[in-house]
Design a protein around this motif. Structure first.
Motif: not given
Lengths: 231, 297
Positions: B39-45
């Motif tokens: 779930x953190x992936x979009x933010x980190x991207x």
């Protein structure tokens, strides 16, 4: 002996007024009190790290009120040990004697004596990085006692230790106190520290230091008639 | 250090429960990196996308200069006496500036972080002036300074305006401000309790500084020297105004680039620029390596 007479310390928006108490020679006193009530400030004043506005501080009958910290003949163990990160344990233990230009052989002998007393011989060549909390406190204790001070000030040295290590440190602190014949002022917020260590229990309440009775059966390193009373 | 690790050979007779240790005898440091989960992936991207704009710009800038440059011209930077002089003057003046900057930065930063004195806030603001002033103004202000009676008196002994000492002074005025800020951050990171313990152990303030604080501050001196060097090498405005652009006299590499651009010789300007990039990278690597050594202390 540690004696404070009507000591006042004023900081920005914080003041301690007319604080007086006494720890007779050879006793282990634990000073307790709430976080932020000024325990460390009092300790800093005794060490000469914080100026006082009024009053007098005596250590072993000498008026040290206006002496620089290095002339007060006391050892300090801060809460975080504050080891010198660029020095090995051996260098830290010999530091105070090197400052005093003592002969090398004397420094070596004293370092060895402290290392054996505190069981840190195996750490002598290490630097502080990577030492455990208990090891750091033992090194800090050795560094503070290395130059044979008459007074030892401990600022919550056990607060960051696990229970098992803390219990070991109780024995070690008492052993070191007896071996070095120092008068100790130990700041703590943990009643258990006082139960295990204190010959005298002091509390800082409403800006005043008051003496509290010890829990029955708690340890005392000296018989009461051996304790010279404060003037 | 590891050779003296106690674990395998020395019994811990106090029985203390030590934290887990690596083979090197070091305790495990708490993790500072949080693992990235689904779930953190979009933010980190999204963060990565923003950061990559800048990284791509840097790489693009350097690589396009490298593609543009004609390599024989780079050789001319070292064979032509005029450019060779500029390279040498840059190296020497930057080195002297760096040493002077660190020499000023250490005591100044120590005073600013560890001593209270009247007017400290004013001094703190003054120290920022060279950072916020436009570089050309610094050069002009230096010229004015050396028009005053004390400035003229000093010029009677050492000529600064339109001379090599002027190049160094112009670089020094800006570099020192950055070195001081870097050293202040380094001193602020050093636990003040160490110094306090040192004075209870019998040290004077000076002994505590030399024996406890300064060895610790060595780690801060490396970034301070790096930033001082980098600023000195890039300094153009103050050098141009205060020391002039006389070839074989006060011409440093940024001045050479400026002069070549003035006459439309973009190829030569790019050649000098590439040498400057190489020098800057070499210094950066050297300082990183020195910094790594200092951390090992």
């Amino acid at each position: 002996m540690i004696r404070l007479e009507n000591v006042s310390i004023r900081l920005n928006g914080f003041a301690l007024e007319n604080v007086s108490f006494c720890v007779p020679t050879g006793e282990y006193a634990v000073l307790m009190g709430r976080t932020g009530c000024g325990k460390t400030t009092i300790l800093e004043a005794i060490c000469g790290l914080r100026p006082i506005a009024a009053g007098r501080i005596y250590l072993m009958d000498t008026d040290v009120t206006h002496l620089v910290p290095g002339k007060r003949n006391l050892g300090l163990v801060p809460q975080d040990a504050a080891l010198f990160t660029t020095m090995t344990v051996e260098e830290q233990l010999g530091f105070a004697l090197r400052v005093r230009n003592r002969p090398r052989a004397e420094i070596r002998a004293r370092v060895e004596e402290m290392a054996q007393l505190l069981n840190i011989t195996h750490l002598l060549k290490r630097r502080p990085h990577g030492l455990s909390g208990g090891e750091r406190q033992r090194v800090a204790l050795g560094r503070a006692l290395s130059f044979r001070p008459r007074v030892l000030c401990l600022d919550e040295p056990l607060s960051a230790l696990d229970d098992e290590t803390r219990f070991q440190m109780y024995d070690l602190l008492k052993l070191a106190q007896r071996h070095e014949h120092v008068t100790v002022l130990h700041i703590s917020h943990n009643r258990e520290d006082a139960d295990h260590l204190a010959d005298r229990l002091l509390r800082l309440e409403n800006g005043q230091v008051v003496e509290y009775p010890l829990k029955p059966g708690s340890t005392c390193s000296l018989d009461s008639d051996e304790i010279p009373s404060c003037k | 250090m590891a050779a003296n690790a106690p674990d395998a050979t020395t019994p811990q007779s106090t029985g203390e429960a030590s934290p887990p240790r690596s083979a090197g005898g070091e305790t495990l440091a708490p993790s500072t990196i949080l693992p990235v989960r689904g779930p953190d992936l979009p933010f980190i991207l999204a963060l990565g996308l923003i950061a990559s704009v800048y990284v791509v710009l840097i790489v693009g800038m350097i690589s396009s200069t490298m593609f543009y440059v004609q390599w024989p011209i780079v050789g001319e930077v070292f064979t032509n006496p005029r450019y060779r002089y500029a390279v040498l003057l840059t190296l020497i003046s930057c080195s002297i500036t760096t040493i002077l900057s660190v020499w000023i930065a250490v005591p100044t930063a120590y005073l600013m972080t560890r001593v209270d004195f009247p007017g400290k806030r004013l001094v703190d603001a003054i120290l920022d002036i060279p950072i916020v002033l436009p570089p050309l103004v610094i050069g002009l202000a230096l010229l004015m300074l050396f028009q005053t009676p004390p400035g003229r008196f000093l010029q009677g002994y050492v000529r600064f305006t339109y001379a090599i000492p002027g190049v160094i002074l112009a670089q020094f005025m800006v570099s020192s401000a950055f070195a001081i800020r870097t050293m202040m951050a380094a001193f602020a990171e050093i636990n003040p309790r160490q110094e306090q313990v040192a004075v209870t152990l019998g040290c004077t303030r000076a002994q505590a500084f030399w024996w406890v604080v300064l060895p610790e501050a060595r780690r801060g001196m490396v970034p301070a020297a790096t930033i001082a060097w980098a600023r000195a090498m890039g300094e153009f405005g103050p050098v141009l105004v205060f020391a002039g652009t006389t070839p074989m006299r006060t011409e440093v590499m940024p001045t050479s680039i400026f002069l070549e651009l003035q006459v439309g010789n973009l190829g030569m300007a790019a050649g000098i620029a590439i040498v400057m990039v190489a020098l800057a990278l070499a210094v950066l690597i050297l300082m990183r390596w020195a910094g790594h050594g200092a951390k090992m202390l």
